[in-house]
Design an enzyme around this catalytic site. Structure first.
Site, PDB file in Angstrom:
ATOM      1  N   ILE A  14       0.837  -1.201   0.000  1.00 19.34           N
ATOM      2  CA  ILE A  14       0.000   0.000   0.000  1.00 19.34           C
ATOM      3  C   ILE A  14       0.874   1.254   0.000  1.00 19.34           C
ATOM      4  CG2 ILE A  14      -0.275   0.234   2.516  1.00 19.34           C
ATOM      5  CD1 ILE A  14      -2.984   0.761  -0.193  1.00 19.34           C
ATOM      6  N   SER A  36      11.453   0.573   7.745  1.00 19.90           N
ATOM      7  CA  SER A  36      10.882  -0.721   7.372  1.00 19.90           C
ATOM      8  C   SER A  36      11.908  -1.806   7.624  1.00 19.90           C
ATOM      9  CB  SER A  36      10.465  -0.719   5.901  1.00 19.90           C
ATOM     10  OG  SER A  36       9.995  -1.999   5.507  1.00 19.90           O
ATOM     11  N   LYS A  90      -5.614   3.181   7.605  1.00 20.25           N
ATOM     12  CA  LYS A  90      -6.766   2.489   8.163  1.00 20.25           C
ATOM     13  C   LYS A  90      -6.456   0.995   8.308  1.00 20.25           C
ATOM     14  CE  LYS A  90      -8.041   0.037   4.538  1.00 20.25           C
ATOM     15  NZ  LYS A  90      -8.238  -1.420   4.553  1.00 20.25           N
TER      16      LYS A  90
END
Length: 308
Positions: A14, A36, A90
């Site tokens: 994403i 990351s 989200k």
């Protein structure tokens, strides 16, 4: 104004598909760092440890958290404690308790917290809300069906506790629903279908109502092959409104009245910039509450599927 120095935390699908292009297209932000364990972004400083990032880059004043929800709370809390502004992918947290705690932390620290719902920025959602204003709604039906193998390849975390299962996409529909309605949504009954080798649902049907008594149904499924279905139909005494393709198309009585390009993630970064400029937060947790209520009152049905 000088662009806000931003770090992207969690460099997965994403982030690459949506966040990186949207940041690049918004002059209010400058992507200066990435955090990351596995991914890297060329042209910025990359970290594998979030604590080290916070310590080494105090000049980066905002973070966009794109990690799975089960690890998001600790990172957000540390960022807020370090005085950084935070944007949450989200769902904003694994639980309502975590989400509310982050909201209070941000308020006390005087930083911006933005719990994003990207589907609310789909092209037709605002026109649909405007069309529905003042109309007598008599019923709402949600059909949100897609292929998990296509949209979530290799993402094992979605099947684990706090992974949300089919509610990971389903919460997008609920975010649109709660944007369209002025009344709270109450879950009356839920049926959650869980594969025999997984811990989260692959399908869910919900029976709900608004506080004013409008009946609402939702059918979420992760097993749909071929064309994908992301529809919300709102019946009123003045006609039927339908949002299709996740809110990118609007129909009134089956007549197309509005469509446009995908601007959802561009929309959330524009909103984040606005919040930062005004020193405000945006922390609406209604969609997360509906999912929590569905798990609380839902009937778990173990299917004979073995989903790999």
């Amino acid at each position: 104004m000088k662009p806000v120095s931003l770090a992207l935390v969690g460099v997965g699908k994403i982030a690459r598909d949506q966040h990186i292009p949207s940041i690049a297209g918004n002059t209010a932000f400058k992507l200066d760092a990435a955090v990351s364990r596995h991914g890297r972004i060329e042209g910025v400083e990359n970290f594998t440890d979030f604590d080290e990032f916070l310590k080494s880059r105090p000049d980066v004043t905002a973070v966009s958290l794109c990690t799975p929800p089960e690890v998001r709370f600790d990172m957000a809390a540390k960022a807020i404690s370090a005085g950084r502004h935070v944007m949450l992918e989200k769902p904003p947290a694994a639980t309502i308790g975590e989400a509310e705690a982050l909201s209070e932390m941000a308020r006390k620290s005087g930083v911006t917290l933005f719990a994003t719902w990207h589907s609310r920025f789909a092209t037709a959602v605002a026109p649909a809300k405007a069309w529905l204003s003042g109309k007598d709604i008599t019923g709402i039906k949600i059909i949100w069906k897609e292929d998990v193998r296509r949209w979530h390849p290799g993402q094992a975390w979605i099947w684990e506790p706090a992974g949300f299962g089919v509610f990971d996409p389903g919460i997008n529909a609920l975010s649109i629903l709660t944007a369209l309605l002025s009344d709270p949504v109450i879950v009356e009954k839920a049926r959650l279908e869980v594969p025999s080798n997984k811990r989260q649902p692959i399908g869910a049907t919900l029976r709900m109502r608004s506080a004013a008594g409008v009946p609402i149904s939702a059918d979420f499924d992760w097993r749909q092959e071929g064309p994908q279905t992301w529809d919300i139909e709102v019946t009123t005494r003045e006609g039927v409104l339908r949002l299709s393709k996740g809110g990118s198309e609007m129909y009134v009585d089956d007549k197309l009245t509005g469509t446009g390009p995908d601007r959802e993630y561009a929309g959330i970064y524009a909103r984040f910039a606005e919040l930062l400029q005004n020193g405000e937060s945006d922390v609406d947790f209604q969609p997360l509450r509906i999912v929590a209520d569905a798990f609380l009152c839902g009937e778990n049905v173990l299917t004979d599927e073995f989903f790999d």
